[in-house]
Design an enzyme around this catalytic site. Structure first.
Site, PDB file in Angstrom:
ATOM      1  N   ASP A   1     -22.377 -81.931  72.128  1.00 14.66           N
ATOM      2  CA  ASP A   1     -23.027 -81.436  70.914  1.00 14.66           C
ATOM      3  C   ASP A   1     -23.179 -82.502  69.834  1.00 14.66           C
ATOM      4  OD1 ASP A   1     -20.350 -81.691  70.318  1.00 14.66           O
ATOM      5  OD2 ASP A   1     -20.173 -79.764  69.282  1.00 14.66           O
ATOM      6  N   GLU A   2     -22.981 -83.763  70.170  1.00  8.88           N
ATOM      7  CA  GLU A   2     -23.000 -84.815  69.153  1.00  8.88           C
ATOM      8  C   GLU A   2     -23.586 -86.095  69.747  1.00  8.88           C
ATOM      9  OE1 GLU A   2     -19.612 -86.883  66.339  1.00  8.88           O
ATOM     10  OE2 GLU A   2     -19.399 -84.762  66.861  1.00  8.88           O
TER      11      GLU A   2
ATOM     12  N   ASP B   1     -24.913 -83.719  64.757  1.00  6.42           N
ATOM     13  CA  ASP B   1     -24.004 -82.758  65.384  1.00  6.42           C
ATOM     14  C   ASP B   1     -24.619 -81.362  65.343  1.00  6.42           C
ATOM     15  OD1 ASP B   1     -21.211 -81.826  66.243  1.00  6.42           O
ATOM     16  OD2 ASP B   1     -21.475 -80.724  64.371  1.00  6.42           O
TER      17      ASP B   1
END
Length: 420
Positions: A116-117, A17
């Site tokens: 974002d992950e 992340d």
């Protein structure tokens, strides 16, 4: 009771992340130090009620500004830096992270979970890169060195455990590896239950009413009781509480689409019910199209409405199950209008959501003897969807979208609901 974990997958899967991703990207773009400069990314700097989408650690610590804070709540301070989102740039940075991950494993061993992950399966890479734990740290270092993005990572024997290791420990320590042996000591004490991935506030309340307050309580509740209360979800709750997840990479944790929905915070207070109806129709069109594109139809239709803070907030979320599944825009809209009529009070509206659930393959829908035009309507909807898919969502719009209440025209120029 004890689970025999030898029968379940034991892989080397990591969930990585990007820390304060939007704020980090803006820090890189403007050559700022994310760790020391108070940065906030705000949806729209021209609207005082706009929300913070991301905040740097310094912004959170010094000024207690976090995701969801309103623009007017941010203090006036000379060191604070405010930015509007640049969604295309954010997506480019996200792709750059994915490209780095793909240097270490084949593309099919990477699954982008969100902007974002990502999940990455490092099983079998030991001869190439060494221990997976060290490989993840090398990946994090490369992302920092090349993109100036800080990250955290959780690792586990399956996707669920890696996600739990990330959310419950690694976001505080930078990296954490959980094994099946850690389930009872690290996962079972988790409380409140909403801290556990996949448990929302409503399910938490139901579980609490059953005398279940910790994840370990779920694991030690008879499976039959959970299934009787929650159906298939009860089976999932039970096995997740034991750290068991059979999801394949690319179908993270939940293997299939269970709903189609859309929600939006309106750019201003909507004071007239006709304006509200206009936006609901646009949203029904979007939800129905997504269902049609996947050849799905839903039997339960939900409408959510949030009143303006200027009218003391509040709102409602109501659902109705119809006899026959549908992906027809106007059928969904008519149910939403019924829900609106039954629950709406004359107060300014600031947030709306529409969703359809209880999905089934649309080919299972029966042709009604009383709806001779049903197939023609479906063909017309398909033709309209094809035009939008080829030329963009604004290529064909309903007339309400061109009224002052409509939002579709403006949103068609955005990426992810924000400025590109």
């Amino acid at each position: 009771m004890k689970i025999d974990y030898s029968a379940f997958p034991d892989r080397s899967i990591a969930c990585i992340d990007m820390m304060s991703f939007y704020a980090s990207c803006m820090a890189v773009l403007h050559d700022l130090d994310l760790r020391t400069v108070p940065i906030a990314v705000v949806g729209n700097l021209e609207q005082k009620g706009s929300v913070v989408l991301a905040a740097s650690p310094a912004m959170k610590k010094r000024f207690r500004v976090k995701t969801g804070t309103r623009l007017f709540e941010i203090p006036q301070h000379p060191e604070i830096r405010l930015f509007e989102p640049k969604m295309k740039y954010f997506l480019d940075m996200s792709m750059a992270v994915t490209n780095i991950l793909s240097k270490y494993v084949p593309n099919e061993a990477v699954h982008v979970y969100s902007v974002d992950e990502s999940f990455i399966d490092l099983t079998g890479t030991e001869k190439l890169w060494g221990p997976p734990e060290q490989t993840i740290k090398e990946i994090q270092k490369e992302i920092l060195d090349t993109l100036q993005l800080h990250s955290t990572a959780g690792m586990g024997p399956n996707m669920l455990m890696s996600k739990l290791a990330l959310d419950l420990e690694a976001k505080k320590t930078g990296f954490s590896k959980w094994t099946y042996e850690d389930v009872q000591t690290k996962l079972w004490p988790v409380s409140p239950l909403s801290e556990m991935w996949g448990i929302g506030s409503q399910n938490e309340k139901t579980l609490n009413d059953m005398g279940i307050f910790k994840v370990g309580d779920i694991a030690n509740t008879p499976l039959e009781l959970l299934e009787a209360k929650f159906g298939v979800m009860g089976n999932q709750l039970y096995h997740h509480a034991w750290g068991i997840d059979l999801s394949e990479l690319g179908a993270p944790i939940i293997s299939k689409q269970i709903s189609y929905g859309k929600s939006q915070i309106l750019m201003r207070d909507y004071n007239k019910v006709e304006e509200v109806k206009a936006v609901i129709l646009e949203m029904c069109e979007d939800v129905a199209k997504r269902a049609r594109d996947s050849f799905q139809a839903g039997r339960t239709i939900s409408l959510g409405l949030g009143y303006s803070r200027n009218a003391f907030g509040g709102g409602f979320n109501r659902s109705r199950t119809i006899q026959e599944a549908t992906n027809d825009t106007m059928k969904i809209y008519r149910v939403c209008l019924d829900l609106l009529k039954e629950n709406y009070v004359e107060r300014p509206v600031r947030q709306l959501s529409v969703a359809i659930t209880k999905l089934e393959n649309e080919h299972s829908m029966q042709l009604s003897l009383f709806e001779k035009q049903k197939w023609k309507k479906r063909q017309l909807a398909t033709a309209m969807d094809n035009i939008r898919n080829r030329y963009g969502s604004a290529a064909l719009l309903r007339a309400v979208s061109y009224t002052p209440a409509g939002t579709a025209v403006k949103r068609s120029k955005m990426v992810g609901g924000h400025k590109g």
